[in-house]
Design a protein around this motif. Structure first.
Motif, PDB file in Angstrom:
ATOM      1  N   ASN A  69       0.825  -1.213   0.000  1.00  0.00           N
ATOM      2  CA  ASN A  69       0.000   0.000   0.000  1.00  0.00           C
ATOM      3  C   ASN A  69       0.854   1.256   0.000  1.00  0.00           C
ATOM      4  O   ASN A  69       0.565   2.229  -0.697  1.00  0.00           O
ATOM      5  N   LYS A  70       1.911   1.224   0.795  1.00  0.00           N
ATOM      6  CA  LYS A  70       2.829   2.371   0.852  1.00  0.00           C
ATOM      7  C   LYS A  70       3.473   2.579  -0.519  1.00  0.00           C
ATOM      8  O   LYS A  70       3.545   3.702  -1.032  1.00  0.00           O
ATOM      9  N   PHE A  71       3.920   1.493  -1.110  1.00  0.00           N
ATOM     10  CA  PHE A  71       4.539   1.549  -2.447  1.00  0.00           C
ATOM     11  C   PHE A  71       3.567   2.141  -3.462  1.00  0.00           C
ATOM     12  O   PHE A  71       3.930   3.000  -4.266  1.00  0.00           O
ATOM     13  N   LEU A  72       2.297   1.685  -3.411  1.00  0.00           N
ATOM     14  CA  LEU A  72       1.314   2.133  -4.398  1.00  0.00           C
ATOM     15  C   LEU A  72       1.018   3.627  -4.286  1.00  0.00           C
ATOM     16  O   LEU A  72       0.632   4.267  -5.257  1.00  0.00           O
ATOM     17  N   GLU A  73       1.256   4.184  -3.090  1.00  0.00           N
ATOM     18  CA  GLU A  73       1.077   5.635  -2.934  1.00  0.00           C
ATOM     19  C   GLU A  73       2.224   6.407  -3.560  1.00  0.00           C
ATOM     20  O   GLU A  73       2.115   7.596  -3.820  1.00  0.00           O
ATOM     21  N   LEU A  74       3.354   5.738  -3.778  1.00  0.00           N
ATOM     22  CA  LEU A  74       4.552   6.441  -4.250  1.00  0.00           C
ATOM     23  C   LEU A  74       4.771   6.322  -5.749  1.00  0.00           C
ATOM     24  O   LEU A  74       5.444   7.168  -6.347  1.00  0.00           O
ATOM     25  N   VAL A  75       4.227   5.269  -6.382  1.00  0.00           N
ATOM     26  CA  VAL A  75       4.604   5.012  -7.788  1.00  0.00           C
ATOM     27  C   VAL A  75       4.170   6.110  -8.750  1.00  0.00           C
ATOM     28  O   VAL A  75       4.899   6.434  -9.680  1.00  0.00           O
ATOM     29  N   ASP A  76       2.994   6.688  -8.503  1.00  0.00           N
ATOM     30  CA  ASP A  76       2.494   7.702  -9.433  1.00  0.00           C
ATOM     31  C   ASP A  76       3.489   8.856  -9.575  1.00  0.00           C
ATOM     32  O   ASP A  76       3.674   9.419 -10.656  1.00  0.00           O
ATOM     33  N   ASP A  77       4.141   9.198  -8.463  1.00  0.00           N
ATOM     34  CA  ASP A  77       5.096  10.305  -8.453  1.00  0.00           C
ATOM     35  C   ASP A  77       6.347   9.996  -9.280  1.00  0.00           C
ATOM     36  O   ASP A  77       7.014  10.893  -9.787  1.00  0.00           O
TER      37      ASP A  77
ATOM     38  N   ILE B 145      -7.085  -3.639  -5.697  1.00  0.00           N
ATOM     39  CA  ILE B 145      -5.856  -2.883  -5.997  1.00  0.00           C
ATOM     40  C   ILE B 145      -6.001  -2.194  -7.356  1.00  0.00           C
ATOM     41  O   ILE B 145      -5.695  -1.008  -7.513  1.00  0.00           O
ATOM     42  N   GLN B 146      -6.517  -2.945  -8.330  1.00  0.00           N
ATOM     43  CA  GLN B 146      -6.638  -2.396  -9.690  1.00  0.00           C
ATOM     44  C   GLN B 146      -7.616  -1.222  -9.733  1.00  0.00           C
ATOM     45  O   GLN B 146      -7.340  -0.194 -10.349  1.00  0.00           O
ATOM     46  N   THR B 147      -8.760  -1.390  -9.046  1.00  0.00           N
ATOM     47  CA  THR B 147      -9.765  -0.318  -9.028  1.00  0.00           C
ATOM     48  C   THR B 147      -9.214   0.914  -8.328  1.00  0.00           C
ATOM     49  O   THR B 147      -9.374   2.047  -8.785  1.00  0.00           O
ATOM     50  N   ARG B 148      -8.556   0.683  -7.197  1.00  0.00           N
ATOM     51  CA  ARG B 148      -7.998   1.801  -6.433  1.00  0.00           C
ATOM     52  C   ARG B 148      -7.005   2.612  -7.275  1.00  0.00           C
ATOM     53  O   ARG B 148      -7.044   3.835  -7.307  1.00  0.00           O
ATOM     54  N   MET B 149      -6.094   1.907  -7.973  1.00  0.00           N
ATOM     55  CA  MET B 149      -5.073   2.608  -8.745  1.00  0.00           C
ATOM     56  C   MET B 149      -5.683   3.357  -9.929  1.00  0.00           C
ATOM     57  O   MET B 149      -5.201   4.429 -10.311  1.00  0.00           O
ATOM     58  N   ALA B 150      -6.772   2.798 -10.496  1.00  0.00           N
ATOM     59  CA  ALA B 150      -7.450   3.466 -11.607  1.00  0.00           C
ATOM     60  C   ALA B 150      -8.172   4.712 -11.097  1.00  0.00           C
ATOM     61  O   ALA B 150      -8.093   5.782 -11.716  1.00  0.00           O
ATOM     62  N   ASN B 151      -8.851   4.599  -9.956  1.00  0.00           N
ATOM     63  CA  ASN B 151      -9.619   5.732  -9.433  1.00  0.00           C
ATOM     64  C   ASN B 151      -8.721   6.854  -8.920  1.00  0.00           C
ATOM     65  O   ASN B 151      -8.960   8.018  -9.183  1.00  0.00           O
ATOM     66  N   ARG B 152      -7.682   6.472  -8.170  1.00  0.00           N
ATOM     67  CA  ARG B 152      -6.853   7.501  -7.537  1.00  0.00           C
ATOM     68  C   ARG B 152      -5.852   8.126  -8.487  1.00  0.00           C
ATOM     69  O   ARG B 152      -5.559   9.314  -8.406  1.00  0.00           O
TER      70      ARG B 152
ATOM     71  N   LYS C 143      -5.498   7.174 -12.041  1.00  0.00           N
ATOM     72  CA  LYS C 143      -5.763   6.898 -13.456  1.00  0.00           C
ATOM     73  C   LYS C 143      -4.720   5.928 -14.036  1.00  0.00           C
ATOM     74  O   LYS C 143      -4.313   6.043 -15.194  1.00  0.00           O
ATOM     75  N   LEU C 144      -4.253   5.012 -13.210  1.00  0.00           N
ATOM     76  CA  LEU C 144      -3.325   3.988 -13.697  1.00  0.00           C
ATOM     77  C   LEU C 144      -4.130   2.751 -14.094  1.00  0.00           C
ATOM     78  O   LEU C 144      -4.856   2.188 -13.274  1.00  0.00           O
ATOM     79  N   GLN C 145      -4.023   2.376 -15.361  1.00  0.00           N
ATOM     80  CA  GLN C 145      -4.706   1.188 -15.855  1.00  0.00           C
ATOM     81  C   GLN C 145      -3.841  -0.029 -15.525  1.00  0.00           C
ATOM     82  O   GLN C 145      -2.643   0.111 -15.282  1.00  0.00           O
ATOM     83  N   SER C 146      -4.436  -1.209 -15.565  1.00  0.00           N
ATOM     84  CA  SER C 146      -3.617  -2.384 -15.270  1.00  0.00           C
ATOM     85  C   SER C 146      -4.152  -3.638 -15.943  1.00  0.00           C
ATOM     86  O   SER C 146      -5.330  -3.727 -16.275  1.00  0.00           O
ATOM     87  N   THR C 147      -3.237  -4.575 -16.133  1.00  0.00           N
ATOM     88  CA  THR C 147      -3.600  -5.889 -16.653  1.00  0.00           C
ATOM     89  C   THR C 147      -2.886  -6.944 -15.815  1.00  0.00           C
ATOM     90  O   THR C 147      -1.858  -6.657 -15.180  1.00  0.00           O
ATOM     91  N   ILE C 148      -3.445  -8.147 -15.818  1.00  0.00           N
ATOM     92  CA  ILE C 148      -2.761  -9.266 -15.171  1.00  0.00           C
ATOM     93  C   ILE C 148      -1.942  -9.956 -16.262  1.00  0.00           C
ATOM     94  O   ILE C 148      -2.500 -10.465 -17.234  1.00  0.00           O
ATOM     95  N   VAL C 149      -0.636  -9.943 -16.114  1.00  0.00           N
ATOM     96  CA  VAL C 149       0.222 -10.528 -17.153  1.00  0.00           C
ATOM     97  C   VAL C 149       0.210 -12.050 -17.048  1.00  0.00           C
ATOM     98  O   VAL C 149       0.068 -12.752 -18.045  1.00  0.00           O
ATOM     99  N   LEU C 150       0.369 -12.555 -15.835  1.00  0.00           N
ATOM    100  CA  LEU C 150       0.428 -14.001 -15.612  1.00  0.00           C
ATOM    101  C   LEU C 150      -0.127 -14.325 -14.229  1.00  0.00           C
ATOM    102  O   LEU C 150       0.001 -13.510 -13.315  1.00  0.00           O
ATOM    103  N   SER C 151      -0.696 -15.498 -14.100  1.00  0.00           N
ATOM    104  CA  SER C 151      -1.098 -16.000 -12.779  1.00  0.00           C
ATOM    105  C   SER C 151      -0.659 -17.455 -12.680  1.00  0.00           C
ATOM    106  O   SER C 151      -0.628 -18.159 -13.692  1.00  0.00           O
TER     107      SER C 151
END
Lengths: 123, 216
Positions: free
Chosen positions: B155-163, B184-191, B193-201
């Motif tokens: 969570n801490k990391f996700l607050e820093l990446v946009d910067d 996580i995906q919804t949060r990053m898109a809403n806060r 505007k970072l889009q995301s995909t799942i590359v592998l599972s």
């Protein structure tokens, strides 16, 4: 390893230290020169990211005067080779980096700068 | 096929203090390999790995991208910093290691300018005390103990990446099913505007692991 390219990207991040916190000043350094692959395209692309004055001043402080004070308009091979040497082949292995603003000291040991801050020092 | 980095210089005593590459690490390598062509085409100038540990992941991407990229690595664990450095040398990839938390010393100079950000966080759900204690000890426990939902460090990391992330940049993050990946995906898109995909599972023992790739 702290190459000068990395040093040009590091700023003090102590609590409240947000201006004049770059570049960190080297002292008591041990330098090693290690050959690196010359990649002119990378250098040309990277030039806009460099804080030029900080790089030249730091290089001169470490005894390398090959770079001009002003970034040249014409980028030729000689210039790129000098830039390559300063940015990518000059390693600071031991020493200290001091913040010009708050004077916080970041030691370098075995080429690794310790920039961890204690909890009360984090901004 | 890109070879797994040579780790033969690391010994069991290194792995007492530093996370040994495991299924989660290899899933991240596989995701990067799957994106190898597009990553090469993108020609990133800067790549940052947070919590580089053994140095395996940065050495791997270094083999993909070569000398056209600057590789920055950070770790709070001093043993890990040394291992990262040695692994870079062993694999002839120049890794720039800084002993620090997240990427704090780079924020002033690399605002919105990092092209690739990699993070295999401590994602295992644990007691909160175990997580905060582990982060303070700066040893191997800090590489996996993630607090309540395994998300405290992430969570801490996700607050820093946009910067830090550049306009064309990408973030590759390892996450566990229990981390609630859709949230996580919804949060990053809403806060941000970072889009995301799942590359592998992939399922590895009890863990159901995914690699999330964020971009603008």
């Amino acid at each position: 390893m702290v190459r000068l390219i990395t040093h040009n990207l590091l700023a003090c991040h102590a609590k409240g230290c947000t201006s004049n916190n770059f570049p960190l000043a080297f002292s008591n350094v041990q330098i090693e020169i290690r050959e690196a692959e010359f990649n002119p395209e990378f250098l040309k692309n990277f030039i806009p990211k460099i804080e030029w004055k900080a790089l030249v001043d730091t290089a001169r402080q470490l005894g390398d005067t090959s770079l001009p004070l002003e970034q040249p308009e014409m980028i030729d091979d000689d210039f790129l080779k000098n830039l390559h040497h300063v940015l990518l082949e000059t390693h600071v292995e031991e020493g200290v980096m001091t913040c010009p603003n708050c004077k916080h000291e970041y030691p370098i040991s075995n080429g690794i700068p310790n920039m961890l801050l204690a909890e009360h020092e984090i901004g | 096929m890109i070879p797994t980095p040579d780790l033969s210089h690391l010994t069991s005593s290194d792995y007492e203090h530093v996370y040994e590459p495991a299924e989660d690490t290899f899933l991240l390598l596989d995701a990067l390999e799957e994106h190898a062509d597009e990553l090469k085409q993108m020609a990133p100038l800067t790549c940052l790995e947070v919590g580089s540990g053994s140095g395996c992941v940065s050495s791997f991407i270094g083999q993909i991208l070569g000398s056209s990229t600057l590789y920055l690595c950070t770790d709070i664990n001093t043993h890990a910093c040394r291992c990262t450095r040695r692994t870079g040398t062993q694999n002839k990839v120049p890794l720039e290691v800084v002993h620090t938390s997240f990427a704090y010393p780079f924020h002033a100079r690399l605002k919105h300018s990092i092209d690739i950000i990699l993070f295999n966080p401590p994602y295992v759900p644990t007691q909160m005390e175990e997580m905060s204690g582990a982060q303070k000890l700066r040893d191997i426990e800090g590489s996996w103990a993630g607090g309540n939902d395994g998300m405290q460090v992430t969570n801490k990391f996700l607050e820093l990446v946009d910067d830090l992330l550049s306009a064309r940049g990408r973030v590759y993050l390892v996450a566990l099913k229990e981390n609630n990946i859709p949230e996580i995906q919804t949060r990053m898109a809403n806060r941000y505007k970072l889009q995301s995909t799942i590359v592998l599972s992939r399922r590895a023992g009890r863990e159901h692991l995914s690699i999330i790739c964020f971009h603008r």
